[in-house]
Write a protein that holds these residues in place. Structure first.
Motif, short mmCIF file in Angstrom:
data_model
loop_
_atom_site.label_atom_id
_atom_site.label_comp_id
_atom_site.label_asym_id
_atom_site.label_seq_id
_atom_site.Cartn_x
_atom_site.Cartn_y
_atom_site.Cartn_z
N VAL A 84 -1.79 1.76 14.86
CA VAL A 84 -3.14 1.21 15.02
C VAL A 84 -3.63 0.60 13.70
O VAL A 84 -4.13 -0.53 13.66
N VAL A 85 -3.47 1.34 12.61
CA VAL A 85 -3.94 0.86 11.31
C VAL A 85 -3.14 -0.37 10.88
O VAL A 85 -3.71 -1.34 10.37
N LEU A 86 -1.82 -0.38 11.11
CA LEU A 86 -1.00 -1.52 10.72
C LEU A 86 -1.46 -2.79 11.42
O LEU A 86 -1.58 -3.85 10.79
N ARG A 87 -1.73 -2.71 12.71
CA ARG A 87 -2.14 -3.94 13.41
C ARG A 87 -3.56 -4.35 13.03
O ARG A 87 -3.86 -5.53 12.92
N ARG A 88 -4.44 -3.37 12.79
CA ARG A 88 -5.82 -3.73 12.45
C ARG A 88 -5.93 -4.28 11.03
O ARG A 88 -6.76 -5.16 10.75
N VAL A 89 -5.10 -3.78 10.13
CA VAL A 89 -5.14 -4.26 8.76
C VAL A 89 -4.65 -5.71 8.68
O VAL A 89 -4.95 -6.42 7.72
N ALA A 90 -3.94 -6.17 9.69
CA ALA A 90 -3.44 -7.54 9.69
C ALA A 90 -4.55 -8.57 9.72
O ALA A 90 -4.31 -9.75 9.43
N ILE A 91 -5.77 -8.18 10.04
CA ILE A 91 -6.88 -9.13 10.06
C ILE A 91 -7.21 -9.60 8.65
O ILE A 91 -7.79 -10.66 8.45
N PHE A 92 -6.81 -8.81 7.63
CA PHE A 92 -7.03 -9.21 6.24
C PHE A 92 -5.91 -10.15 5.81
O PHE A 92 -4.74 -9.82 5.93
N VAL A 93 -6.29 -11.28 5.27
CA VAL A 93 -5.31 -12.27 4.83
C VAL A 93 -4.77 -11.93 3.45
O VAL A 93 -3.59 -12.10 3.17
N GLY A 94 -5.64 -11.46 2.57
CA GLY A 94 -5.25 -11.16 1.19
C GLY A 94 -5.40 -9.70 0.88
O GLY A 94 -5.12 -8.82 1.70
N HIS A 95 -5.87 -9.40 -0.34
CA HIS A 95 -6.04 -8.01 -0.76
C HIS A 95 -7.27 -7.40 -0.10
O HIS A 95 -8.24 -8.08 0.21
N PHE A 96 -7.24 -6.09 0.07
CA PHE A 96 -8.38 -5.37 0.63
C PHE A 96 -8.41 -3.98 0.04
O PHE A 96 -7.39 -3.43 -0.40
N SER A 97 -9.59 -3.40 0.02
CA SER A 97 -9.75 -2.02 -0.45
C SER A 97 -9.75 -1.09 0.75
O SER A 97 -9.88 -1.52 1.91
N LEU A 98 -9.62 0.19 0.48
CA LEU A 98 -9.70 1.18 1.56
C LEU A 98 -11.07 1.12 2.22
O LEU A 98 -11.19 1.23 3.44
N GLU A 99 -12.12 0.92 1.39
CA GLU A 99 -13.48 0.85 1.94
C GLU A 99 -13.61 -0.34 2.90
O GLU A 99 -14.24 -0.24 3.96
N ALA A 100 -13.01 -1.46 2.53
CA ALA A 100 -13.06 -2.63 3.40
C ALA A 100 -12.34 -2.37 4.71
O ALA A 100 -12.83 -2.71 5.80
N LEU A 101 -11.18 -1.75 4.63
CA LEU A 101 -10.42 -1.46 5.84
C LEU A 101 -11.18 -0.50 6.75
O LEU A 101 -11.22 -0.69 7.97
N VAL A 102 -11.78 0.51 6.16
CA VAL A 102 -12.55 1.46 6.96
C VAL A 102 -13.71 0.75 7.66
O VAL A 102 -13.97 0.97 8.85
N ALA A 103 -14.40 -0.13 6.93
CA ALA A 103 -15.53 -0.85 7.51
C ALA A 103 -15.12 -1.69 8.71
O ALA A 103 -15.88 -1.87 9.66
N VAL A 104 -13.91 -2.22 8.67
CA VAL A 104 -13.44 -3.09 9.74
C VAL A 104 -12.74 -2.31 10.85
O VAL A 104 -12.92 -2.59 12.04
#
Length: 959
Positions: free
Chosen positions: A397-417
């Motif tokens: 689930v996390v791997l597919r959802r994190v794919a929405i980020f094109v570049g770098h992201f923080s853990l806080e950003a990933l949690v928010a999304v």
């Protein structure tokens, strides 16, 4: 691989294709038949094999084959042709030697080292099942040598860790082949990808070393069997059985002394004594214009691509035209070896340019691969499927959802999304940690926190999974919402700037996310509200990155979707950013003024002093560029009023800088420097240029206006000093607008004092910068300055063409700042070419415009140029010229423009001397010269001093 290594006591034979070469005997054989090979051809073959996969220069090959003889390249070509014929190079798809055009030759076929015939019956011999190497390595030679050195220093457990497709198995096999001699041919390879149950791991190892896997206690039987032996065990693909592989490895190492384990995995075994080698992607050529084929091939990712294309197609030579495309392919594929090899296979069929075009969907392109490889290595998709199948549900689930980020992201950003649908922060954090350990997410330490990213190929795969899950739109909406909130709330440091790092530099890593969020927001699944919020939030990011055309295009789209109920703050930001981006890309149209005024109206209603000053400074630039003298002072006074209310010293300094610029435009060279110097004192010298705040660099603006004001006033040494400081400050600002403004407004001083070398250097910098960032107004100015320079070095025809071209563009763009300089230069040059009517019409039209619009600043220069034009050509009009010089002097004296008063006086003095009025000329120049306190080495002052000395000599002679 070198012959020195090959020729060691344990390994003196080579095998490539069906051929075997015995180094010691200098013999080549095929199917046990010796193949005749001349001594020169043999030396050439050995030289190529020593550096297999590398380019060997022609001179080096000649030196090896003819060490004591001088021969030409023709001899080398003859022997290479004979060698290729012997090897049947190119027949039946077999390719051994590639011609790297212009550089030399390379041996491109896989080469395998074989141990010498002696010693093959020692302990543990015959246990090796090592498969052939998976093609020749590129860019991993140092890694293999490092691991071989570790093995030789009794490092008994090594784990190669890396993402799928980086070449872990290839490196392990190469290391194993290189270690055959050290382990007396006892190197065994166990492919754990075929083992689905951890209970079968011991059985897999036992079977390979020759034990019955059905023994009652295979674990102890295996240890008992291994204990007296010296052996290297390669455990390939441990990630899905990581716990069991770690346990067995540890047990073997604890209970034996001569057994070494080399494991490959997407995460470490975490066993005592383990040494981890993280296999990074191959280094790729940078995103840099103008790279040649030779420069691109210096990077292993590009060399791998070129070699694999050559192996498939035969005799592939990378051209300079194709080099940037190959560099782009390598970057898009993140230097992943498997992905590059598969892309090279497509390029061999469809060509390099077609392959670049098809890389938009990486996985579609890379579903084709090698039929003979292990199934999980046949295609990139298969490699990623292998990893995905062994993830937990939360990790998927996390791997597919994190794919929405094109570049770098923080853990806080990933949690928010991604925190939705039954998965919480702790589960996301745990999944991210596991995915990093499994080499599916890359960790990236930054200044204050850890950042993460997906490799491009992994992201493409995960995006397919996201689309299949039906969550893509939801994730895209959350992603856009998160970005717009972050950009709005943290304008100061949303990108986690490190000390000394520019916002533009930091933006590079996040620009893809901003663009993706804009595309979705303006697309069919977005909404007007989301689009307006995202455009307003992203605008300053584009300005900081100097992406003016892109900023302009997004703001144009946003204005078309603004509704009455849109947030006024967003509307203000969109109109302001449109004004700035329009001004620097298309010129100074009324749309620019209207956009500034619309944004200012919003800022004033909100009583937002910060935004009012930001917008007034932008409007001040616009008025400066259009030479609106009255409007410039009015805006500067408004800024002073706002700054007085805030009480902020930086705001006061900004207002002073605008006032100084306004008084300079009014030709007030007494008041202008006072305000400009006060602006510099009020602004810290270490202050970083914030492009998102004003796009008005207070320090460089103050400095170039001081440069010009001191120049006009005759303070030439100070003007030159300020010019140098201007460029230094602009370069430190690291923004093209600051640099271009600094260059164009200091360069006229260098023309004035005949520093043409300085002009050429700075003009070249201006041309490159304006071209790079699509700054059309600055390109037009550069054309005019190039014309002035060409005329000064004697290329009048070319100079006239450039000046006409520059003036036409500047008038279209309403960029008036340097128009009078170009008109003056063009008019004088035309007059010298006996085109005086055109010259006078041109200059009279410019004088009329300055008088009509009450622009006094450049009138002395225009009357001076008119006088010079009247003195050029076949029939001088000295009486009219004299009137022009006198008018220029009068205007200059009124403005305290001592430099122009002297130059006009020198022209007038020449006329008087020609008429025999030497004393009058001496008195005139003496009075003006006496008012100078500096700049005595500049051309006009040198000429004035010489004229005074000559006049004195004539008086003495007459007396």
């Amino acid at each position: 691989m070198s012959v020195q290594q090959i020729g060691s006591p344990g390994a003196i034979r080579l095998r490539f294709g069906p051929f075997e070469l015995n180094v010691a005997e200098r013999s080549l054989s095929k199917a046990n038949e010796v193949i005749p090979l001349g001594g020169r051809a043999y030396d050439i073959l050995i030289a190529l094999l020593e550096k297999a996969g590398e380019v060997v220069g022609k001179a080096e090959l000649i030196a090896r084959a003819w060490p004591d003889v001088s021969v030409d390249e023709g001899s080398l070509r003859v022997h290479l042709a004979a060698l290729r014929k012997t090897l049947r190079d190119g027949q039946f798809g077999d390719k051994y030697i590639a011609n790297i055009q212009g550089h030399g030759y390379s041996f491109i076929a896989p080469v395998k080292r074989l141990p010498a015939d002696h010693g093959r019956g020692e302990a543990s011999s015959g246990l090796s099942n090592l498969p052939p190497a998976l093609g020749r390595m590129v860019g991993r030679e140092n890694v293999v040598r490092e691991m071989q050195a570790w093995l030789q220093t009794d490092q008994r457990l090594i784990t190669i860790v890396g993402a799928g497709g980086t070449g872990k198995t290839t490196v392990a096999l190469a290391t194993g082949h290189g270690a055959l001699a050290d382990f007396f041919d006892a190197v065994v390879f166990i492919d754990l990808s075929t083992v689905s149950n951890e209970q079968h791991v011991i059985g897999a190892i036992a079977s390979v070393v020759g034990l019955d896997s059905q023994l009652v206690d295979p674990r102890e039987a295996l240890v008992t069997f291994l204990r007296p032996r010296r052996m290297l065990i390669i455990l390939d693909s441990c990630e899905h059985l990581i716990a069991k592989a770690a346990e067995i490895s540890d047990h073997i190492l604890q209970n034996t002394r001569g057994i070494y384990v080399l494991a490959t995995s997407r995460e470490a075994l975490r066993v005592s004594g383990e040494r981890v080698l993280r296999l990074c992607p191959l280094e790729c050529p940078p995103e840099q214009p103008g790279l040649t084929a030779l420069e691109v091939l210096a990077y292993p990712a590009a060399r791998l691509f070129a070699e694999r294309v050559s192996a498939r197609r035969g005799n592939f030579t990378l051209s300079d035209d194709e080099a940037p495309m190959v560099a782009e392919i390598c970057r898009k594929l993140d230097g992943i070896a498997l992905a590059i090899e598969l892309a090279a296979g497509r390029a061999a069929v469809f060509g390099v340019s077609n392959t670049v075009a098809r890389l938009g969907s990486r996985l579609d392109l890379l579903k084709f691969g090698r039929r003979t490889a292990n199934p999980r290595h046949q295609t990139l998709a298969a490699t990623l499927d292998w990893s995905h199948d062994h993830l937990s549900e939360a990790e998927r689930v996390v791997l597919r959802r994190v794919a929405i980020f094109v570049g770098h992201f923080s853990l806080e950003a990933l949690v928010a999304v991604a925190e939705q649908g039954g998965i919480d922060r702790s589960e996301i954090a745990s999944a991210v940690e596991n995915l990093v350990n499994k080499s599916l997410i890359v960790a990236w330490p930054s200044y204050r926190r850890m950042l993460y990213r997906l490799l491009g190929t992994t992201r493409s795969y995960a995006l397919e999974k996201l689309a299949a899950s039906g969550e893509h739109n939801s994730m895209a909406a959350h992603h856009a919402g998160y970005l717009s909130r972050s950009l709005e709330d943290n304008r100061g440091n949303v990108f986690d700037l490190e000390p000394g790092q520019s916002l533009a530099g930091a933006m590079q890593h996040y620009l893809g996310d901003v663009r993706a969020a804009l595309e979705w927001s303006f697309g069919p699944d977005g909404s007007d509200g989301a689009a307006i919020r995202m455009a307003a939030a992203a605008a300053q990011s584009f300005l900081a990155r100097s992406l003016f055309v892109e900023c302009r295009d997004w703001m144009e789209k946003a204005i078309g979707r603004i509704a009455a109920d849109c947030d006024p703050q967003d509307q203000m930001e969109i109109h302001a950013s449109l004004a700035l981006s329009l001004m620097f890309t298309t010129g100074n149209s009324e749309r620019v003024r209207d956009a500034f005024n619309t944004a200012l109206a919003f800022a004033k209603r909100r009583e937002d002093a910060y935004q009012q000053l930001r917008l007034l400074s932008g409007l001040s630039m616009y008025l400066h560029r259009t030479m609106d003298v009255a409007g410039s002072l009015e805006v500067a006074l408004r800024a002073e009023s706002v700054a007085n209310k805030t009480g902020n010293p930086e705001d006061a300094a900004l207002a002073d800088s605008m006032l100084g610029a306004a008084y300079y435009m009014r030709a007030d060279h007494v008041r202008a420097p006072k305000y400009l110097e006060r602006a510099l004192r009020g602004s810290s010298a270490s202050r970083r240029f914030n492009a998102t705040q004003y796009l008005f660099d207070l320090r460089t603006t103050s400095l170039f206006n001081l440069t010009r004001s001191h120049w006009f006033a005759g303070n030439l040494d100070r003007a030159a000093g300020y010019a140098e400081r201007t460029i230094e400050e602009a370069e430190r600002a690291d923004h093209p607008i600051a640099l271009c403004r600094a260059l164009i407004l200091t360069m006229p001083l260098h023309f004035w004092i005949d520093e043409l070398e300085q002009v050429e250097r700075r003009l070249s910098a201006l041309e490159v910068t304006a071209e790079k960032y699509s700054l059309e107004p600055f390109r037009a100015v550069a054309a005019g300055l190039r014309g002035r320079y060409l005329i000064r070095i004697g290329r009048s025809a070319d100079g006239i063409w450039h000046l006409r071209n520059g003036l036409e563009k500047l008038r279209t763009q309403r960029y008036e700042m340097l128009v009078t300089d170009f008109v003056s230069e063009l008019a004088v040059c035309l007059a010298k070419q006996n085109e005086r009517p055109e010259a006078l019409a041109l200059i009279d039209g410019s004088i009329a415009t300055q008088l009509r619009l009450k622009r006094p600043l450049h009138l002395p220069a225009l009357f001076l140029a008119k006088g010079v034009a009247l003195m050029c050509g076949e029939s001088e009009q000295s009486d009219r010229a004299l009137e022009c010089f006198e008018e220029a002097m009068t205007l200059a004296r009124q403005q305290s423009a001592l430099s122009f008063e002297l130059r006009a006086g020198l022209e007038l003095a020449r006329l008087w001397i020609d008429r025999g009025q030497t004393g009058r000329a001496h008195d005139l120049i003496g009075l003006i010269y006496g008012r100078f306190a500096e700049g005595f080495g500049t051309p006009d002052l040198v000429l004035a001093r010489r004229m005074l000395e000559q006049a004195s000599v004539r008086e003495l002679q007459a007396g």
